[in-house]
Design a protein around this motif. Structure first.
Motif, PDB file in Angstrom:
ATOM      1  N   ASN A  61      11.134  13.475   0.550  1.00  0.00           N
ATOM      2  CA  ASN A  61       9.937  14.325   0.490  1.00  0.00           C
ATOM      3  C   ASN A  61       8.810  13.681  -0.309  1.00  0.00           C
ATOM      4  O   ASN A  61       7.835  14.341  -0.666  1.00  0.00           O
ATOM      5  CB  ASN A  61      10.270  15.702  -0.090  1.00  0.00           C
ATOM      6  N   LYS A  62       8.944  12.383  -0.598  1.00  0.00           N
ATOM      7  CA  LYS A  62       7.912  11.700  -1.374  1.00  0.00           C
ATOM      8  C   LYS A  62       7.925  10.207  -1.061  1.00  0.00           C
ATOM      9  O   LYS A  62       8.943   9.654  -0.595  1.00  0.00           O
ATOM     10  CB  LYS A  62       8.123  11.909  -2.872  1.00  0.00           C
ATOM     11  N   LEU A  63       6.797   9.570  -1.316  1.00  0.00           N
ATOM     12  CA  LEU A  63       6.718   8.115  -1.195  1.00  0.00           C
ATOM     13  C   LEU A  63       7.396   7.467  -2.389  1.00  0.00           C
ATOM     14  O   LEU A  63       7.548   8.087  -3.458  1.00  0.00           O
ATOM     15  CB  LEU A  63       5.259   7.659  -1.125  1.00  0.00           C
ATOM     16  N   ILE A  64       7.819   6.238  -2.230  1.00  0.00           N
ATOM     17  CA  ILE A  64       8.413   5.489  -3.342  1.00  0.00           C
ATOM     18  C   ILE A  64       7.301   4.957  -4.231  1.00  0.00           C
ATOM     19  O   ILE A  64       6.318   4.387  -3.748  1.00  0.00           O
ATOM     20  CB  ILE A  64       9.268   4.325  -2.801  1.00  0.00           C
ATOM     21  N   ASN A  65       7.442   5.162  -5.527  1.00  0.00           N
ATOM     22  CA  ASN A  65       6.468   4.632  -6.473  1.00  0.00           C
ATOM     23  C   ASN A  65       6.517   3.099  -6.463  1.00  0.00           C
ATOM     24  O   ASN A  65       7.600   2.504  -6.518  1.00  0.00           O
ATOM     25  CB  ASN A  65       6.749   5.141  -7.886  1.00  0.00           C
ATOM     26  N   ILE A  66       5.354   2.506  -6.396  1.00  0.00           N
ATOM     27  CA  ILE A  66       5.278   1.042  -6.334  1.00  0.00           C
ATOM     28  C   ILE A  66       5.474   0.455  -7.722  1.00  0.00           C
ATOM     29  O   ILE A  66       4.772   0.828  -8.674  1.00  0.00           O
ATOM     30  CB  ILE A  66       3.931   0.591  -5.727  1.00  0.00           C
ATOM     31  N   PHE A 107       9.841   2.424   5.916  1.00  0.00           N
ATOM     32  CA  PHE A 107       8.511   2.232   6.478  1.00  0.00           C
ATOM     33  C   PHE A 107       7.651   1.588   5.403  1.00  0.00           C
ATOM     34  O   PHE A 107       7.570   2.102   4.279  1.00  0.00           O
ATOM     35  CB  PHE A 107       7.892   3.571   6.900  1.00  0.00           C
ATOM     36  N   VAL A 108       6.995   0.481   5.741  1.00  0.00           N
ATOM     37  CA  VAL A 108       6.205  -0.267   4.770  1.00  0.00           C
ATOM     38  C   VAL A 108       4.829  -0.585   5.345  1.00  0.00           C
ATOM     39  O   VAL A 108       4.726  -1.126   6.451  1.00  0.00           O
ATOM     40  CB  VAL A 108       6.902  -1.599   4.379  1.00  0.00           C
ATOM     41  N   LYS A 154       0.817  -1.213   0.000  1.00  0.00           N
ATOM     42  CA  LYS A 154       0.000   0.000   0.000  1.00  0.00           C
ATOM     43  C   LYS A 154       0.852   1.266   0.000  1.00  0.00           C
ATOM     44  O   LYS A 154       0.584   2.197  -0.752  1.00  0.00           O
ATOM     45  CB  LYS A 154      -0.947  -0.017   1.201  1.00  0.00           C
ATOM     46  N   ASN A 155       1.867   1.314   0.880  1.00  0.00           N
ATOM     47  CA  ASN A 155       2.731   2.493   0.946  1.00  0.00           C
ATOM     48  C   ASN A 155       4.131   2.088   1.365  1.00  0.00           C
ATOM     49  O   ASN A 155       4.307   1.157   2.179  1.00  0.00           O
ATOM     50  CB  ASN A 155       2.188   3.521   1.960  1.00  0.00           C
ATOM     51  N   ILE A 156       5.112   2.804   0.829  1.00  0.00           N
ATOM     52  CA  ILE A 156       6.506   2.569   1.232  1.00  0.00           C
ATOM     53  C   ILE A 156       7.286   3.875   1.082  1.00  0.00           C
ATOM     54  O   ILE A 156       7.083   4.637   0.130  1.00  0.00           O
ATOM     55  CB  ILE A 156       7.169   1.443   0.399  1.00  0.00           C
ATOM     56  N   VAL A 157       8.160   4.135   2.055  1.00  0.00           N
ATOM     57  CA  VAL A 157       9.006   5.319   2.001  1.00  0.00           C
ATOM     58  C   VAL A 157      10.340   4.990   2.665  1.00  0.00           C
ATOM     59  O   VAL A 157      10.408   4.145   3.564  1.00  0.00           O
ATOM     60  CB  VAL A 157       8.316   6.526   2.697  1.00  0.00           C
ATOM     61  N   LEU A 158      11.388   5.665   2.206  1.00  0.00           N
ATOM     62  CA  LEU A 158      12.734   5.430   2.735  1.00  0.00           C
ATOM     63  C   LEU A 158      13.331   6.754   3.195  1.00  0.00           C
ATOM     64  O   LEU A 158      13.327   7.739   2.460  1.00  0.00           O
ATOM     65  CB  LEU A 158      13.627   4.806   1.660  1.00  0.00           C
ATOM     66  N   ASP A 178      -1.819  -8.490   3.890  1.00  0.00           N
ATOM     67  CA  ASP A 178      -1.645  -9.901   3.565  1.00  0.00           C
ATOM     68  C   ASP A 178      -2.760 -10.691   4.246  1.00  0.00           C
ATOM     69  O   ASP A 178      -2.949 -10.578   5.468  1.00  0.00           O
ATOM     70  CB  ASP A 178      -0.272 -10.391   4.036  1.00  0.00           C
ATOM     71  N   LYS A 179      -3.498 -11.458   3.472  1.00  0.00           N
ATOM     72  CA  LYS A 179      -4.612 -12.257   3.987  1.00  0.00           C
ATOM     73  C   LYS A 179      -5.589 -11.382   4.773  1.00  0.00           C
ATOM     74  O   LYS A 179      -6.006 -11.713   5.888  1.00  0.00           O
ATOM     75  CB  LYS A 179      -4.091 -13.400   4.857  1.00  0.00           C
ATOM     76  N   LYS A 180      -5.916 -10.235   4.191  1.00  0.00           N
ATOM     77  CA  LYS A 180      -6.879  -9.285   4.747  1.00  0.00           C
ATOM     78  C   LYS A 180      -6.450  -8.718   6.107  1.00  0.00           C
ATOM     79  O   LYS A 180      -7.276  -8.274   6.898  1.00  0.00           O
ATOM     80  CB  LYS A 180      -8.264  -9.929   4.867  1.00  0.00           C
ATOM     81  N   THR A 181      -5.137  -8.745   6.357  1.00  0.00           N
ATOM     82  CA  THR A 181      -4.586  -8.184   7.588  1.00  0.00           C
ATOM     83  C   THR A 181      -3.574  -7.104   7.234  1.00  0.00           C
ATOM     84  O   THR A 181      -2.726  -7.296   6.357  1.00  0.00           O
ATOM     85  CB  THR A 181      -3.898  -9.273   8.430  1.00  0.00           C
ATOM     86  N   ASP A 182      -3.678  -5.940   7.892  1.00  0.00           N
ATOM     87  CA  ASP A 182      -2.733  -4.847   7.661  1.00  0.00           C
ATOM     88  C   ASP A 182      -1.506  -5.011   8.549  1.00  0.00           C
ATOM     89  O   ASP A 182      -1.619  -5.319   9.738  1.00  0.00           O
ATOM     90  CB  ASP A 182      -3.401  -3.507   7.974  1.00  0.00           C
ATOM     91  N   PHE A 183      -0.342  -4.791   7.953  1.00  0.00           N
ATOM     92  CA  PHE A 183       0.924  -4.845   8.682  1.00  0.00           C
ATOM     93  C   PHE A 183       1.704  -3.559   8.421  1.00  0.00           C
ATOM     94  O   PHE A 183       1.645  -2.986   7.336  1.00  0.00           O
ATOM     95  CB  PHE A 183       1.775  -6.031   8.232  1.00  0.00           C
ATOM     96  N   LEU A 184       2.452  -3.142   9.435  1.00  0.00           N
ATOM     97  CA  LEU A 184       3.314  -1.973   9.314  1.00  0.00           C
ATOM     98  C   LEU A 184       4.715  -2.367   9.767  1.00  0.00           C
ATOM     99  O   LEU A 184       4.918  -2.754  10.923  1.00  0.00           O
ATOM    100  CB  LEU A 184       2.777  -0.841  10.189  1.00  0.00           C
TER     101      LEU A 184
END
Length: 331
Positions: free
Chosen positions: A25-30, A104-105, A4-8, A109-115
């Protein structure tokens, strides 16, 4: 896995030096490459059998958890990650350590959100230019050597379930500053972890159809190992347990834990003997009585005939005392 989202970001700090942030200053494009990176990160994380924990009480003192809640309300992942880096900056300034890259990711997965929050180091890799046939050195993010990492099971956290937060130690010990950055207890309870370990061993033994003398030998070896860890004040290691179960295939049990996504700590500290009682004792609870006995006594001092348990060689004075008290009870 749905990314869904990733940034470094980067936190720059030399040993004993003053830290500062180099934030994106921006998210990483998936992309397919980014997806592959995250899949490898998750696989590497899971393979290390993370240590379990939970958030400490007090959002004001440990604001990372508050920032996570805000993110899931406003969906601003970049702001969340920048705010989190400010928390990390304050904590790392207290420690004699070096900086690194922080990814940060947020994935599902399997309808469960992970951070996932992970600190990565660079390592030297060598590549070949096929046209020039020259060897060149590249500095790349080393996923295989995770420095510090944390994963939050958001669904379990929201549902007030245990075992929702986990850590891996990676190439550096989990330092106090990283735990304080997340605001996490260092481990879930010893008794809870050992209960999960016991249930997993039982599942694995059934899965492998292990019976008879081999099953009893495994039980005895693990019981002896836990007793030794307790007496020597050492941690129980999943690697060692896996070897005790099958020394010819020492990684099979650990692989079973990973493949079945069983959340048990890689290392478990035993604080009291009662924590691992389930490995060395049987417990039968019926109406009016509870019978607890060491498993080693089965077929020697304790035997079975049908639905009856026979206890042999009980000291006469103990029996006299019990039955005398029973006979003198008022009707």
């Amino acid at each position: 896995m749905i990314l869904k989202n990733i940034v470094l970001h980067q936190i720059v700090k030399e040993l004993k030096g003053k830290p500062y942030l180099n934030n994106s200053n921006k998210l990483i494009n998936i992309s397919s490459t980014v997806n592959e990176f995250v899949e490898k990160l998750i696989k590497n994380y899971s393979s290390k059998n993370p240590t379990q924990g939970s958030f400490k009480e007090g959002e004001d003192n440990y604001p990372f958890q508050k920032k996570v809640k805000i993110y899931f309300q406003d969906n601003d992942f970049l702001k969340f990650s920048v705010d989190a880096m400010e928390i990390l900056l304050k904590e790392i300034d207290k420690a004699t350590t070096t900086g690194g890259y922080v990814v940060f990711v947020h994935y599902e997965d399997k309808k469960t959100d992970f951070l996932i929050t992970a600190m990565l180091d660079k390592s030297a890799q060598f590549t070949v230019d096929d046209k020039k046939l020259d060897i060149e050195k590249l500095m790349t993010l080393d996923i295989d050597k995770l420095a510090r990492a944390n994963r939050l099971n958001v669904n379990r956290w929201n549902n007030n379930e245990p075992q929702y937060l986990s850590f891996i130690k990676g190439t550096r010990e989990i330092s106090k500053y990283f735990l304080d950055f997340i605001g996490s207890t260092d481990i879930s309870s010893s008794k809870q972890n050992l209960k999960i370990l016991k249930d997993t061993i039982d599942q694995y033994v059934r899965f492998q159809n292990i019976r008879g003398e081999r099953k009893e030998r495994i039980r005895e070896n693990i019981s002896n190992y836990l007793t030794k860890c307790f007496n020597d004040e050492k941690e129980v290691e999943i690697d060692s347990v896996s070897s005790l179960i099958d020394n010819e295939n020492p990684n099979d049990f650990k692989l079973y834990i990973t493949e079945n996504e069983i959340e048990v700590s890689d290392k478990i500290k035993i604080y009291k003997k009662g924590d691992y009682e389930i490995f060395i004792r049987n417990r039968i609870k019926e109406d009016g009585y509870v019978l607890v006995f060491d498993k080693a006594l089965i077929n020697s001092k304790i035997t079975r005939e049908g639905n009856n348990i026979i206890i042999h060689d009980v000291p006469e004075e103990s029996l006299d005392l019990v039955f005398e008290i029973g006979n003198n009870e008022p009707e």
